[in-house]
Design a protein around this motif. Structure first.
Motif, PDB file in Angstrom:
ATOM      1  N   VAL A  17     -21.810 -36.061 -35.548  1.00 45.58           N
ATOM      2  CA  VAL A  17     -21.891 -34.816 -36.436  1.00 45.58           C
ATOM      3  C   VAL A  17     -20.885 -34.034 -36.296  1.00 45.58           C
ATOM      4  O   VAL A  17     -20.582 -33.322 -37.363  1.00 45.58           O
ATOM      5  CB  VAL A  17     -23.220 -34.195 -35.614  1.00 45.58           C
ATOM      6  CG1 VAL A  17     -23.001 -33.662 -34.332  1.00 45.58           C
ATOM      7  CG2 VAL A  17     -23.877 -32.910 -36.720  1.00 45.58           C
ATOM      8  N   CYS A  21     -19.358 -33.087 -40.162  1.00 44.15           N
ATOM      9  CA  CYS A  21     -19.105 -31.903 -40.713  1.00 44.15           C
ATOM     10  C   CYS A  21     -17.862 -31.352 -40.932  1.00 44.15           C
ATOM     11  O   CYS A  21     -17.497 -30.783 -41.953  1.00 44.15           O
ATOM     12  CB  CYS A  21     -20.071 -30.881 -39.582  1.00 44.15           C
ATOM     13  SG  CYS A  21     -21.572 -30.967 -39.589  1.00 44.15           S
ATOM     14  N   ASN A  66     -26.461 -20.551 -36.895  1.00 46.52           N
ATOM     15  CA  ASN A  66     -25.676 -21.806 -37.208  1.00 46.52           C
ATOM     16  C   ASN A  66     -25.946 -22.213 -38.759  1.00 46.52           C
ATOM     17  O   ASN A  66     -26.792 -23.073 -39.107  1.00 46.52           O
ATOM     18  CB  ASN A  66     -25.847 -23.091 -36.620  1.00 46.52           C
ATOM     19  CG  ASN A  66     -25.441 -23.058 -35.041  1.00 46.52           C
ATOM     20  OD1 ASN A  66     -26.068 -23.132 -34.202  1.00 46.52           O
ATOM     21  ND2 ASN A  66     -24.048 -22.752 -34.932  1.00 46.52           N
ATOM     22  N   HIS A  70     -24.851 -27.276 -40.736  1.00 52.54           N
ATOM     23  CA  HIS A  70     -26.151 -27.620 -39.981  1.00 52.54           C
ATOM     24  C   HIS A  70     -27.519 -27.161 -40.760  1.00 52.54           C
ATOM     25  O   HIS A  70     -28.390 -28.112 -40.637  1.00 52.54           O
ATOM     26  CB  HIS A  70     -25.998 -26.769 -38.681  1.00 52.54           C
ATOM     27  CG  HIS A  70     -27.142 -26.975 -37.674  1.00 52.54           C
ATOM     28  ND1 HIS A  70     -28.285 -26.456 -37.760  1.00 52.54           N
ATOM     29  CD2 HIS A  70     -27.250 -28.117 -36.817  1.00 52.54           C
ATOM     30  CE1 HIS A  70     -29.089 -26.938 -36.698  1.00 52.54           C
ATOM     31  NE2 HIS A  70     -28.513 -27.892 -36.030  1.00 52.54           N
ATOM     32  N   LEU A  73     -28.274 -30.082 -42.928  1.00 51.86           N
ATOM     33  CA  LEU A  73     -28.654 -31.509 -42.152  1.00 51.86           C
ATOM     34  C   LEU A  73     -29.980 -31.434 -41.763  1.00 51.86           C
ATOM     35  O   LEU A  73     -31.053 -32.153 -41.752  1.00 51.86           O
ATOM     36  CB  LEU A  73     -27.836 -31.504 -40.806  1.00 51.86           C
ATOM     37  CG  LEU A  73     -26.167 -31.706 -41.180  1.00 51.86           C
ATOM     38  CD1 LEU A  73     -25.768 -31.788 -39.734  1.00 51.86           C
ATOM     39  CD2 LEU A  73     -25.923 -33.044 -41.935  1.00 51.86           C
ATOM     40  N   TYR A 103     -26.717 -37.626 -44.149  1.00 50.29           N
ATOM     41  CA  TYR A 103     -25.224 -37.765 -44.102  1.00 50.29           C
ATOM     42  C   TYR A 103     -24.603 -38.607 -45.166  1.00 50.29           C
ATOM     43  O   TYR A 103     -23.596 -38.219 -45.909  1.00 50.29           O
ATOM     44  CB  TYR A 103     -24.906 -38.663 -42.742  1.00 50.29           C
ATOM     45  CG  TYR A 103     -24.969 -37.812 -41.543  1.00 50.29           C
ATOM     46  CD1 TYR A 103     -24.789 -36.411 -41.166  1.00 50.29           C
ATOM     47  CD2 TYR A 103     -25.480 -38.523 -40.313  1.00 50.29           C
ATOM     48  CE1 TYR A 103     -25.162 -35.784 -39.983  1.00 50.29           C
ATOM     49  CE2 TYR A 103     -25.559 -37.971 -39.139  1.00 50.29           C
ATOM     50  CZ  TYR A 103     -25.076 -36.470 -38.704  1.00 50.29           C
ATOM     51  OH  TYR A 103     -25.368 -35.785 -37.663  1.00 50.29           O
ATOM     52  N   SER A 376     -15.306 -32.502 -31.982  1.00 48.72           N
ATOM     53  CA  SER A 376     -16.679 -32.885 -31.363  1.00 48.72           C
ATOM     54  C   SER A 376     -16.932 -32.377 -30.052  1.00 48.72           C
ATOM     55  O   SER A 376     -16.392 -31.148 -29.683  1.00 48.72           O
ATOM     56  CB  SER A 376     -16.611 -34.421 -31.361  1.00 48.72           C
ATOM     57  OG  SER A 376     -15.769 -34.739 -30.643  1.00 48.72           O
ATOM     58  N   MET A 392     -26.339 -30.656 -31.111  1.00 52.21           N
ATOM     59  CA  MET A 392     -25.872 -30.813 -32.485  1.00 52.21           C
ATOM     60  C   MET A 392     -25.398 -29.519 -33.207  1.00 52.21           C
ATOM     61  O   MET A 392     -24.868 -29.617 -34.010  1.00 52.21           O
ATOM     62  CB  MET A 392     -26.936 -31.744 -33.244  1.00 52.21           C
ATOM     63  CG  MET A 392     -26.996 -33.139 -32.477  1.00 52.21           C
ATOM     64  SD  MET A 392     -28.194 -34.192 -33.271  1.00 52.21           S
ATOM     65  CE  MET A 392     -27.226 -34.747 -34.865  1.00 52.21           C
ATOM     66  N   SER A 393     -26.378 -28.519 -32.741  1.00 56.79           N
ATOM     67  CA  SER A 393     -26.194 -27.218 -33.616  1.00 56.79           C
ATOM     68  C   SER A 393     -24.597 -26.848 -33.176  1.00 56.79           C
ATOM     69  O   SER A 393     -23.929 -26.346 -34.153  1.00 56.79           O
ATOM     70  CB  SER A 393     -27.283 -26.239 -33.052  1.00 56.79           C
ATOM     71  OG  SER A 393     -27.470 -26.150 -31.789  1.00 56.79           O
ATOM     72  N   SER A 396     -22.045 -29.389 -34.735  1.00 56.74           N
ATOM     73  CA  SER A 396     -21.766 -29.188 -36.344  1.00 56.74           C
ATOM     74  C   SER A 396     -21.132 -27.955 -36.495  1.00 56.74           C
ATOM     75  O   SER A 396     -20.087 -27.879 -37.453  1.00 56.74           O
ATOM     76  CB  SER A 396     -23.179 -29.139 -36.733  1.00 56.74           C
ATOM     77  OG  SER A 396     -23.771 -27.915 -36.472  1.00 56.74           O
ATOM     78  N   GLU A 400     -17.495 -28.154 -38.344  1.00 57.08           N
ATOM     79  CA  GLU A 400     -17.315 -27.396 -39.718  1.00 57.08           C
ATOM     80  C   GLU A 400     -15.761 -26.267 -39.665  1.00 57.08           C
ATOM     81  O   GLU A 400     -15.180 -26.365 -40.425  1.00 57.08           O
ATOM     82  CB  GLU A 400     -18.380 -26.474 -40.023  1.00 57.08           C
ATOM     83  CG  GLU A 400     -18.404 -26.040 -41.392  1.00 57.08           C
ATOM     84  CD  GLU A 400     -19.598 -25.457 -41.728  1.00 57.08           C
ATOM     85  OE1 GLU A 400     -20.689 -25.680 -41.141  1.00 57.08           O
ATOM     86  OE2 GLU A 400     -19.737 -24.704 -43.017  1.00 57.08           O
TER      87      GLU A 400
END
Ligand SMILES: Cc1cc2nc3c(=O)[nH]c(=O)nc-3n(C[C@H](O)[C@H](O)[C@H](O)COP(=O)(O)OP(=O)(O)OC[C@H]3O[C@@H](n4cnc5c(N)ncnc54)[C@H](O)[C@@H]3O)c2cc1C
Length: 446
Positions: A17, A21, A66, A70, A73, A103, A376, A392-393, A396, A400
């Protein structure tokens, strides 16, 4: 011999992710981007280790923090759920196959973005005196070698593999003993009969809590019989959004070293065994008598690896006290969530104040490096802080921001990522719909 273009503006290593992003953000700013992934397919942990829950991305009043990629997604989580954990609210979850399709759809839409799967970064040529990565050695699954050049490099490998190859400093594990959170092999069961559950509405928070309690009785029986080495005290599971499956995030493997292939392979073997043992216990429940395991996640779910030292190290205090930073470029609303390294279950501690904290740009810049950004869960933070933004929130938003920063660095011909003001990164993030706080600085048109 394949001929490939090997010169890019930005190379992002790792297509989970964070990497996806980052690559999307940079390519949307019209930079020439290469996204490299060592697996045969993109998606990383969120797809191939299937984690199910869309962890909190809202402040204490339910407002999303977010709102960038996100939201693209997981659009359903923004519209269908309020995120206030009311008993009758639907648990916000996703289907990993759907996420992979999303994705692929988003990546394919970017003409300046190239994706190489089955392509592992095995070496880095760097000039540590000038703090610059020069190029990467990439080996394809067919054994072909490529030297890939770029101006900026993003470490989206989760475990800080790119940074370690470059020689950047990092930490691993908790301070007292270096131990990492447990790893997990997740699995999905289908074909059960919800009408035989005490609360058949298992897609709601009250329903899933009730289901976990019911299943823990059978799991405890299994433990009492000596039928598993799984140290977890109880069953953790989540509903699939279509209400036809349950994802079990409930195996626990201690002492996995994600930087050792042998250790990861041994963890996968142990986790698969635990998964099958747990599935057999679940089938003792009358509602699951006819149920079957639809899949066991093909990749070991590793929660924690290297944390690269950056210009600032985010701490538990920063997160819990909802600290604001002048150089914020991302935000995270998820609790500190440490899966006990010794296997004793997870401990959650909520973020105080408004319910979210800032992630500063300095935590995304590898210390001593000018063109290496972290995009990451390997950003600069302590073991405790990492247990929050790793979801993941958080990742992401980190990705970004890192992709945007790299694109702006090239736009302004900056030699060092530090030369890009956070207020300028925020300006662009905000224009793309992302939540930011603090002043913004317009990017001059060229
Ligand atoms: C069991 C488990 C349950 C979880 N539950 C939740 C949950 O319910 N909700 C939630 O939001 N989060 C959850 N998380 C956390 C979250 O899923 C991950 O932290 C997050 O997805 C990590 O994203 P990433 O982009 O940092 O890394 P990843 O998705 O792991 O991506 C890193 C990628 O880099 C690639 N790579 C590594 N080295 C190289 C190299 N040398 N060359 C090329 N490619 C390379 C890898 O193959 C991988 O695809 C869970 C995690 C685990 C393990």
């Amino acid at each position: 011999m394949t001929t490939r273009d090997t010169k890019y503006d930005i190379v992002v290593v790792g297509a989970g992710v964070g990497g996806i992003c980052a690559a999307l953000a940079a390519a949307r700013l019209r930079r020439k981007v290469l996204l490299l992934e060592e697996s045969k397919e993109i998606g990383g942990t969120g797809v191939h280790s299937a984690v199910s829950l869309i962890c909190s991305f809202r402040d204490k009043d339910g407002r999303p923090i977010n709102t960038g990629i996100h939201r693209e997604l997981f659009p359903q989580a923004y519209t269908a759920c309020k995120g206030l954990f009311d008993a009758e609210e639907t648990v916000p979850t996703y289907d990993e196959k759907e996420l992979k399709r999303t994705y692929e759809h988003l990546l394919k839409a970017e003409p300046l973005l190239t994706v190489w799967t089955d392509s592992r970064v095995t070496g880095v040529r760097a000039d540590s005196s000038s703090g610059k990565i020069l190029d990467l050695d990439v080996v394809s699954g067919e054994g072909e070698d490529f030297a890939v050049r770029a101006d900026f490099f993003l470490d989206a490998t989760a475990d800080g593999n790119l940074s370690a190859l470059a020689g950047a400093d990092f930490q691993m594990g908790r301070e007292e003993d270096g131990k990492l959170q447990t790893a997990t092999v997740t699995f999905k069961m289908i074909g059960f009969d919800p009408s035989k559950l005490q609360n058949p509405r298992f897609t709601t928070w009250s329903g899933i809590h009730s289901l976990r309690k019911e299943l823990t009785v059978y799991y405890q029986q299994l433990k009492d019989e000596g039928g598993t080495r799984n140290p977890r005290p109880s069953v953790l599971c989540f509903p699939y959004p279509d209400g036809r499956g349950v994802l079990f995030n409930s195996t626990a493997i201690t002492d996995v070293d994600p930087t050792s292939a042998e250790s990861v392979a041994a963890g996968m073997r142990e986790g698969t065994e635990q998964a099958l043992q747990l599935a057999s216990a679940v089938k003792r429940h009358p509602a699951f008598a006819e149920a079957e395991v639809e899949f066991i996640a093909p990749k070991l779910g590793v929660r924690e690896g290297r944390r690269v030292i950056g210009d600032y190290m985010l701490t538990a205090d920063d997160c819990l006290n909802a600290r604001k930073f002048d150089d914020m470029v991302a935000a995270c609303a998820y609790s500190l969530d440490i899966h006990d390294p010794l296997g004793g279950g997870a401990k959650l501690v909520k973020i105080g104040g408004p319910g979210y904290y800032h992630i500063p740009y300095r935590s995304l810049i590898a210390k001593g490096w000018k063109n290496l950004l972290l995009s990451s869960r390997c950003i600069s933070g302590t073991h405790e802080a990492h247990s929050s933004y790793r979801v993941m929130s958080g990742v992401s938003a980190i990705g970004e921001a890192a992709g945007t920063a790299a694109a702006l660095a090239i736009w302004s011909k900056a030699d060092d990522a530090r030369d890009v003001p956070a207020a300028r990164i925020r300006y662009v993030l905000q224009a793309g719909g992302q939540f930011v706080e603090g002043n913004v600085e317009k990017v001059p048109l060229k």
